[in-house]
Design a protein around this motif. Structure first.
Motif, short mmCIF file in Angstrom:
data_model
loop_
_atom_site.label_atom_id
_atom_site.label_comp_id
_atom_site.label_asym_id
_atom_site.label_seq_id
_atom_site.Cartn_x
_atom_site.Cartn_y
_atom_site.Cartn_z
N ILE B 16 0.87 -1.21 -0.11
CA ILE B 16 -0.08 0.05 0.03
C ILE B 16 0.85 1.25 0.03
N GLY B 17 2.27 1.36 0.37
CA GLY B 17 3.00 2.35 0.68
C GLY B 17 3.06 3.14 -0.66
N LEU B 39 -8.41 6.98 3.04
CA LEU B 39 -7.20 6.78 3.77
C LEU B 39 -6.75 5.02 3.17
N PRO B 40 -5.56 4.92 3.42
CA PRO B 40 -4.90 3.66 3.03
C PRO B 40 -5.32 2.69 4.34
N ALA B 41 -5.61 1.33 3.61
CA ALA B 41 -5.66 0.33 4.24
C ALA B 41 -4.95 -0.97 3.68
N HIS B 42 -4.00 -1.05 4.62
CA HIS B 42 -3.02 -2.11 4.23
C HIS B 42 -3.40 -3.59 4.58
N PRO B 44 -3.54 -7.58 3.93
CA PRO B 44 -2.71 -8.59 3.31
C PRO B 44 -3.47 -9.35 2.41
N ARG B 47 -6.71 -11.64 2.59
CA ARG B 47 -7.46 -11.38 3.91
C ARG B 47 -8.52 -10.32 3.53
N PHE B 51 -11.07 -9.07 6.69
CA PHE B 51 -11.13 -7.50 7.00
C PHE B 51 -12.57 -6.94 6.98
#
Lengths: 256, 256
Positions: B16-17, B39-42, B44, B47, B51
């Protein structure tokens, strides 16, 4: 500025629309140079555990701040530190890296910092606490740790008051604590009386001493107005919220 | 400004970075007067469903934008609209209010808007598409809907290319579509070649026509550099990302 590397701190509560502190968090985060955002999370009562089971997979989640009605659930779900164990509730959760959660409670530490900043003495003083609910429990333990001359706890629910008296006595055997409502040197309101449009005082006006703290986050509660009219040193929940911000950021972002 | 009433749009991806668009979303949200944060949501790989099972309880969640590697899972989890069904993948999810999710796919619509803004023709043109993966699938369906003279699809994985040819032919019986790599009037790269530090061209330089679109979100991919050197009308993934923002906001916040 949000980026792909921004970490998230979520405030879980229900209701959530009235919650405050977003600008204060943003300013503290910017001042500390963190890449982080503090955001509301409207999680219905009883759903905290289900919500956490999903966001435990969110790798850029720094942690969850819990407010009403989630603090007891947070203490049950997370592995509690001493402050959370003593309070029987938690307002902070962070992922433990193994699929679980660590829990802490900084309502008490936030109260102590705010009381100190406001010039309210606690050590060797006779302190009257009103309200033996979640906030009252955390604040009672924090006050007891300061070595008051006496700690009197009042709650209309006598069982709840008695339970908190017993818990404080067990944790702090040297502190004289009893269920009582009377004169004091320092009065701390942890009841919900005075919240929102509630125009009641949480105790008889004659019992308002020279030092007053009202955990309700509003400058114009009936207790604050009455205390100031009497010339008392008085402060309210805004400072307790603000005092918690650096504690929250340290615990979640620096894991200190 | 964030408040207790702010709704959240989360971009779920892994990694996500490197993701972009946060400033563009913030500007579009502010311009439209929405109280919302992107907003970012990392999350995996693998998953997303776990989530979502948690954040379905988040009442101020407007929706989840899905990027690599979650688009196929999103289409499987949500109830797909026509664009998501045709693409076989989804990049948008919103709560359906009954504990489930609605899924859409705006990669294709974003591509069409970006191509139009860049002055790339599609109707009655011979179009060469490179890459029959998730993005290629959505873009192929969007191009087919514009009525090209012919649509040629190439992928080093012949099975994947053939599968997309069949899917396009089934959805758009009037469009001449085949697996082929050759000369064209419009070239659209939907392969990952040229991403990051990859310095390869996705096809032989001799096949670069006068109109080029590279879905990679970088102005200096080898394809973009080569196309511009030949004087082609060329644009790249940034405009496709930007063109999706109003579509995402409308679908999630106005549920249009």
């Amino acid at each position: 500025m949000i980026s792909g590397r921004t970490r998230l701190i979520l405030l879980a509560g229900d209701p959530i629309g009235h919650t405050k502190g977003y600008a204060e968090y943003a300013a503290a985060i910017a001042a500390a140079g963190h890449d982080c955002a503090y955001l509301p999370a409207h999680v219905p009562a009883g759903r905290l555990e289900d919500f956490l089971a999903g966001v435990v997979h969110l790798r850029n989640l720094a942690g969850v701040v819990c407010t009403i009605p989630h603090k007891q659930d947070a203490a049950r779900i997370g592995r509690c530190d001493t402050a959370a164990r003593r309070a029987g509730s938690a307002n902070l959760l962070r992922p433990d890296g193994a699929g679980g959660w660590e829990a802490s409670m900084v309502d008490g530490a936030g109260f102590l910092a705010a009381a100190s900043a406001a010039g309210l003495p606690l050590a060797r003083r006779r302190v009257q606490l009103l309200g033996a609910g979640g906030a009252g429990r955390a604040v009672a333990m924090a006050i007891a740790g300061e070595g008051p001359a006496a700690l009197a706890i009042h709650d209309p629910d006598a069982v709840r008051a008695e339970s908190l008296v017993g818990a404080v006595a067990a944790e702090f055997p040297g502190v004289p604590v009893q269920r009582h409502l009377g004169e004091s040197e320092v009065l701390v309101n942890c009841s919900a009386i005075g919240m929102g449009s509630d125009d009641r005082l949480p105790c008889d006006a004659a019992l308002i001493p020279g030092f007053v703290y009202d955990v309700v986050n509003r400058a114009d509660t009936p207790l604050m107005v009455a205390a100031r009219a009497r010339g008392a040193v008085a402060d309210h929940g805004y400072s307790m919220m603000a005092a918690q911000i650096p504690l929250v950021l340290r615990w979640m972002l620096e894991r200190g």
